[in-house]
Scaffold this active site. Structure first.
Site, PDB file in Angstrom:
ATOM      1  N   ASP A   1      11.097  -6.749  10.539  1.00  0.00           N
ATOM      2  CA  ASP A   1      10.767  -5.345  10.401  1.00  0.00           C
ATOM      3  C   ASP A   1      10.408  -4.854  11.807  1.00  0.00           C
ATOM      4  O   ASP A   1      10.047  -5.653  12.655  1.00  0.00           O
ATOM      5  CB  ASP A   1       9.558  -5.277   9.456  1.00  0.00           C
ATOM      6  CG  ASP A   1       8.953  -3.905   9.353  1.00  0.00           C
ATOM      7  OD1 ASP A   1       9.722  -2.952   9.151  1.00  0.00           O
ATOM      8  OD2 ASP A   1       7.731  -3.778   9.452  1.00  0.00           O
TER       9      ASP A   1
ATOM     10  N   ASP B   1       5.196  -6.517   8.157  1.00  0.00           N
ATOM     11  CA  ASP B   1       3.752  -6.280   8.070  1.00  0.00           C
ATOM     12  C   ASP B   1       3.357  -5.879   6.658  1.00  0.00           C
ATOM     13  O   ASP B   1       2.194  -5.680   6.368  1.00  0.00           O
ATOM     14  CB  ASP B   1       3.304  -5.222   9.084  1.00  0.00           C
ATOM     15  CG  ASP B   1       4.008  -3.885   8.881  1.00  0.00           C
ATOM     16  OD1 ASP B   1       4.816  -3.785   7.942  1.00  0.00           O
ATOM     17  OD2 ASP B   1       3.753  -2.962   9.657  1.00  0.00           O
TER      18      ASP B   1
ATOM     19  N   ASP C   1       7.294  -2.962   2.990  1.00  0.00           N
ATOM     20  CA  ASP C   1       8.319  -4.001   2.865  1.00  0.00           C
ATOM     21  C   ASP C   1       7.873  -5.277   2.140  1.00  0.00           C
ATOM     22  O   ASP C   1       8.510  -6.320   2.241  1.00  0.00           O
ATOM     23  CB  ASP C   1       8.955  -4.336   4.219  1.00  0.00           C
ATOM     24  CG  ASP C   1       7.942  -4.844   5.222  1.00  0.00           C
ATOM     25  OD1 ASP C   1       6.783  -5.038   4.832  1.00  0.00           O
ATOM     26  OD2 ASP C   1       8.325  -5.052   6.382  1.00  0.00           O
TER      27      ASP C   1
END
Ligand code: ADP
Ligand code: MG
Length: 557
Positions: free
Chosen positions: A258, A451, A455
């Site tokens: 990410d 994190d 997600d």
């Protein structure tokens, strides 16, 4: 299980007495005891030195209640309570410093040897040692959700989630012992009954065979190896949730990351505030207030920039629109703050947009009110982490982000990621992940690092989900197989190296133990190995395998 190694020992020595080999019979017993004691000692020592590392379990916490300081058990501290930590003590519960200045030794938690200075408003992770000044800390989590409790739980339970390698051994033992007993009976009886050979010699061979066959080396050393590997990783601030995760990490061939908060710091630089029909102050105020209930790194940056106290009474209903932004009632007005997708959704046309950085557009009651341009910088060591991953032979490194193309491209270039996808919603990320998971030939593993803000589903779906433990959200840490305590991406290649090494050592132990056992079984059957050989071989191989296994922890003895 009755047919375990103790059973093998008992029949071996009992039958030794029956055929008149009393000394050998007694020796079998004595040496097995000695071997046992030695093994226990080795396992104990390993467990102890690993749990010293996590011997940070707080006994009591000095909380402030009704203006008085009282000592209570860590479980009795409620979220939001204030507690005091004196210099030299460990932070018992994750929290935020409310008053006092100090320096924290974070080594036990993050593996970072540099002390970290803390001031009011900054976070204090449990397990860190408060070095210089007294601190008043507000508990942000319950004790059981704090870093210390999580690490303890992990190390204690590392045996519960077994590696494939370990499961193989359990399955193996189920067939192994009965087969050995049957084989031993055959060695004792078949030559005598069918070929009329002297029975003493063959019964003796069968006994040696039994003694040799004890699988202690295997059964003890492989779980111990994984246990040491998990301990080694936690020394570096990497929490690996069991041997099975290590197995999969070792086979990593695709890493998906990410952007915000994972590759980048998640603390934003402001490159411009561009109001539209309102004053700059007005725009910033409404942006900050609309972000009040969000835990996205963007919201922290905007609220920080606004810098003034926000009265929670002004903030009404607030809805997080994952991957797009946020919708909040502020003083009875509907404020939307987010990217161009969000503006599109509500039918508002952004005007005079300054390209390049990440734009947070703000619409108040459906009227475009301007945008704030921010950009986040990659963490200092992200580029190094990507390089290390490639050196480890990871074939694909891909960055997925909900941010726009321009800012994603800039970050990807700085850190050396070849492939990236931008403007994604959380469900798009998951879909892309599914795509990778299905097209992959080979047996490699897919690792997702995030994190957890927008997600967490991807973290849960990947072969190995990795969460950033410090800035990461609780849901991410919950869903993750691996938690990186200090949020540095470089811990990922390190985790892969530790896993490969651990797995390699476990395989060595399997090869060593099995190879030796089968060779010794053959010698025993042929009558080339006596009882003494059998005893020393068994104890010796177990000792070698156990010492070898502790190498997974690094330096131990
Ligand atoms: P990433 O995948 O980089 O971690 P996210 O999926 O969390 O990014 O967010 C994607 C985009 O959505 C952000 O770049 C931002 O434009 C917008 N966004 C998300 N949450 C917020 C928020 N709380 N306030 C404003 N914009 C937001
Ligand atoms: Mg994110």
């Amino acid at each position: 299980m009755i047919l375990d190694e103790n059973f093998l020992t008992v029949i071996a020595s009992a039958s030794a007495f029956m055929i008149g080999a009393e000394i050998e019979g007694a020796a079998v017993m004595i040496f097995f005891r000695i071997g046992d004691m030695f093994e226990d000692a080795a396992v104990q020592k390993t467990r102890k030195s690993i749990s010293e590392l996590v011997e940070m379990q707080p006994v009591s916490v000095r909380v402030v209640r009704d203006g008085k300081e009282i000592d209570v058990g860590p479980e009795d501290v409620a979220v939001g309570e204030y507690y005091i930590v004196l210099p030299g003590e460990r932070i018992p519960i994750d929290g935020t410093v409310m008053s006092g200045y100090s320096s924290l030794d974070t080594k036990a938690i993050t593996g970072e040897s540099m002390p970290r200075d803390v001031a009011p408003g900054e976070s204090a992770l449990s397990g860190c040692i408060n070095m210089t000044g007294a601190l008043t800390v507000r508990a942000d989590r319950a004790y059981s959700d704090s870093a210390v409790a999580r690490i303890l739980e992990l190390v204690e339970e590392s045996g519960a989630r077994k590696a494939k390698t370990e499961k193989f051994i359990t399955a193996f033992a189920k067939y192994y012992t009965p087969s050995v007993v049957v084989a031993a009976i055959a060695v004792a009886t078949v030559p005598t009954l069918i070929f009329g050979l002297p029975y003493e010699a063959w019964v003796y061979r069968a006994l040696v065979f039994l003694v040799v066959s004890c699988p202690c080396a295997l059964v003890l050393s492989v779980p111990l190896t994984f246990f040491c590997g998990v301990g080694r990783a936690s020394k570096s601030g990497i929490l690996i949730n069991g041997g099975d995760v290590m197995d999969r990490l070792a086979l990593t061939d695709t890493v998906v990351v990410d952007k915000t908060g994972t590759v980048t710091k998640g603390t934003f630089e402001f490159s411009g505030i561009h109001p539209h029909g309102v004053t700059e102050d007005h725009l910033l105020e409404y942006a900050a207030k609309s972000e009040y209930r969000s835990d996205h790194p963007i919201s922290a940056a905007i609220i920080d920039r606004y810098g003034r106290e926000i009265d929670p009474g002004e903030i009404g209903k607030s809805v997080n629109l994952a991957g797009k932004g946020i919708r909040t009632e502020v003083n009875g007005r509907i404020v939307h703050a987010g990217n161009s997708k969000l503006m599109e959704d509500i039918g508002v046309e952004p005007c005079g947009v300054h390209g390049g950085a990440t734009c947070i557009h703000v619409a108040i009651d459906g009227t475009y009110s301007g945008h704030i341009s921010i950009s986040d910088e990659p963490k200092e060591d992200s580029a190094e982490a990507i390089r290390e991953l490639k050196d480890l032979g990871v074939k694909n490194v891909v960055m997925l982000t909900g941010d726009n193309m321009t800012s994603a491209g800039r970050v990807a270039e700085i850190v050396g990621i070849d492939a990236f996808r931008s403007d994604l919603l959380p469900e798009d990320k998951l879909e892309i992940l599914e795509g990778y998971l299905t097209v992959r030939e080979g047996k490699g593993s897919l690792v997702y690092v995030g994190d957890g803000i927008n997600d967490a589903p991807s973290i849960a779906r990947a072969d190995v989900g990795v969460a950033m433990g410090n800035i990461g959200s609780d849901s991410a840490v919950e869903a993750a197989d691996v938690v990186i305590m200090n949020d540095s991406l470089r811990r990922l290649p390190e985790a892969i190296r530790i896993s490969r090494r651990t797995r390699g050592i476990a395989y060595q132990n399997i090869m060593l133990s099995l190879g030796f056992k089968f060779a010794a079984l053959a010698l025993a059957t042929l009558g080339l190995a006596g009882m003494w050989f059998a005893i020393f071989a068994d104890v010796g191989v177990a000792a070698i395998a156990i010492i070898n296994g502790t190498r997974a922890y690094g330096k131990l003895f």
